[in-house]
Design an enzyme around this catalytic site. Sequence first.
Site, PDB file in Angstrom:
ATOM      1  CG  HIS A 159      -1.631   1.272   1.483  1.00 50.38           C
ATOM      2  ND1 HIS A 159      -2.495   1.906   0.619  1.00 50.38           N
ATOM      3  CD2 HIS A 159      -1.506   2.092   2.564  1.00 50.38           C
ATOM      4  CE1 HIS A 159      -2.878   3.052   1.166  1.00 50.38           C
ATOM      5  NE2 HIS A 159      -2.294   3.185   2.339  1.00 50.38           N
ATOM      6  CD  GLU A 207      -3.553   6.090  12.977  1.00 52.86           C
ATOM      7  OE1 GLU A 207      -3.071   7.107  13.482  1.00 52.86           O
ATOM      8  OE2 GLU A 207      -4.704   5.668  13.210  1.00 52.86           O
ATOM      9  CG  ASP A 208      -1.447   1.711  10.692  1.00 50.92           C
ATOM     10  OD1 ASP A 208      -2.272   2.148  11.511  1.00 50.92           O
ATOM     11  OD2 ASP A 208      -1.667   1.649   9.471  1.00 50.92           O
ATOM     12  CG  ASP A 231      -3.725   6.852   2.461  1.00 51.65           C
ATOM     13  OD1 ASP A 231      -3.509   5.637   2.303  1.00 51.65           O
ATOM     14  OD2 ASP A 231      -4.263   7.337   3.480  1.00 51.65           O
TER      15      ASP A 231
HETATM   16 MN    MN Z   1      -2.561   4.602   3.981  1.00 54.31          MN
END
Ligand code: MN
Length: 723
Positions: free
Chosen positions: A46, A74-75, A137
Amino acid sequence: MELSQLLDRMESASPEEKALIESAYLLAKEAHEGQKRNSGEDFIIHPLKVAYNLAELSMDIPTILAGILHDIIEDTDVSYDQLAEIFGEEVADLVEGVTKLTKIQYKTKEERKAENLRKMVIAMSKDIRVIIIKLNDRLHNMRTLEYMSEAKKKEKATETLEIYAPIANRLGMFRIKSELEDLALKHLDPEGYYDLREKITMNKATREAYIEKIVLQLRKKLEEAEVEYAIKGRPKHFYSIYKKMVYQHKSFEEIFDLLAIRVIVKTVKDCYGVLGIVHTLWKPLPGRFKDYIAMPKPNFYQSIHTTVIGPGGEIFEIQIRTEEMHYTAEYGIAAHWKYKEGLQGKNELGEKLTWVRQMLELQEDSDDSKEFMDSLKLDLFRNEVFVFTPNGDVINLPAGSTPIDFAYRVHTAVGDKCTGAIVDGRIVPLDYKLKNGNIIKILTSSNSNGPSRDWLKVAASSHAKNKIRQYFKRIGRDQNIIIGKDKIEREVKREGYRMTTLLKDEWMDRILKKQKFSKIDELYLAVGAGSGSITAIQVVRQLVQFHEEINQKSHPETNIQEASFEAPASRPRKQNPQGIRVKGVDNIKVRFSKCCNPVPGDEIVGYITRGRGVSVHRMDCPNLQDLSKDTRFIDVEWDHEEKASYAAQIQVVASDKAGLLSQITQVISEVDLFVSSLNAKTNKEGVATINMTIEIKDVKQLDKLMKRIKSLSEVIDVYRMTT
Ligand code: MN
């Protein structure tokens, strides 16, 4: 998708830059290790795709790096500080910006709120590149949406349609906007989407054959004219056709701009040249010619559009533009990064891209790329801040707003009872300056003492300030009502009566009616505020009168309502009439006649009385006629150096409406005059007669006052009085 594809796409990047891209890739791959997308692919695919799209847009290296790293804060466990250390603050800021946008809650379907959300996204992306990353995105997520649950699909598709596609449109990024919209449509109304696609495919063969015929004719002419050109068909944008069919209720067949060709040329001059050729070949349809080269659209779009009647009476559109206009039309603001290389200075930049020129006009002194970037940080919304209620509703406030502004925006009662605020889960002081994206919960208490006057300094919005001021006005009103009631009660005692004897509802109602008050509080307020329309003494005197009437039963009810007052002794009328000069006589006793009350400016005459000196009358005084043959007249004149004031009597005849007296007294105070006595009566027919004695300096003042009173809508006439 492999890293090598991305690196290959970045032809102009230096080996060092490519090494940097590779290290970002390795960091992201390791950080996202074990994470899978819903499709089952490794997560790293991604961000790599997003970075690839950014490279296709010719975005700069920091943007592409941030594209690879955009989900990392974020992840994964990687922090802003770590990113800043490895790739610098610029890249870390971009990633953090994208992360913030990801965290925005979208819970709205209301048009107004969607607009605020769009503004918030733009306002929160201090750097325009953050939006470009976010849009790419979102594009990749929309392309792979089929792996999501039904609910998630609808949610993401709606959000895309309401928030992201319009932002892409605003930034002129038509290519992304169209694809986002078509993908959203596919998931929101699959049936409509596939139905439309089928119709378009079915029409394709006939349409293409027709277009081919047109293109052949056009090519021939363009080659004769030796124009360098390229002809492109227009990509089909499902959503725009769908919208026309659904919202404009047009049939598929009615949407004639399906047939369109684009001619791309080298120069602006060629654009107009081609336009001429097109119009000699086919007849233009009136009213359909649009020159967006001379008048670019706000989103920087430039092109010439003309609709012509082709062979067999078919209508089709031709769009003519330069290569750069074409690129800008497709990629909007992102075109800056493609064309910025090789730009020498402001002038060349300005010629190349209209929107750049527009920006430069706004930012006259930004002549290098860095400053230009800064100017693109969209200070459009610099004066606004966008925050959330705990329910996810967006509220926009002026920049510098505090929880107090927020509380009053939610509801006046919330503002008045506000005791504190929780912002993003933390208790903050009431002067905390709200930031974009804050979620605010206002703490209230029913025991709250109401707003503090200090809040006027803390609040930034005029809305909140007004509400706070209103609160204090209201409180002042409440206090005056209490004071007024108290004054009346004390006056009752002073007169030696019991409350129950005088304060009878029926009598109070009569006073209210007479004074044109609709509620007892208004009477108390008038008494308490000392506004002059009525005093506690007058109220009680009236009550005493009612009381006596009942006891004596001697006075019949009268239909005539009365109101009167005498001015307090503090402003007595000047009794000694200086300011008159009697011809040939000094030190003579002078007085003004009571019948006509002359004032300076009036033509006057003196009358020698027996034992009371000279009496001064107005020339037009009716009483003088009886004395016309009298020889005791004497010439008198005004002494202009004297600054005394004089009493003038006027009578106002008016239809009796609520507020009449206060209107008249208002006018008097506006012209800066003083009433020394007033007496008003209303007859059965509702006609009020008001006699007033006004203190004036000269007749001009009086004329002015009478004119002003006469102009009041209720007033029938105004007279100067003689008795
Ligand atoms: Mn993304």
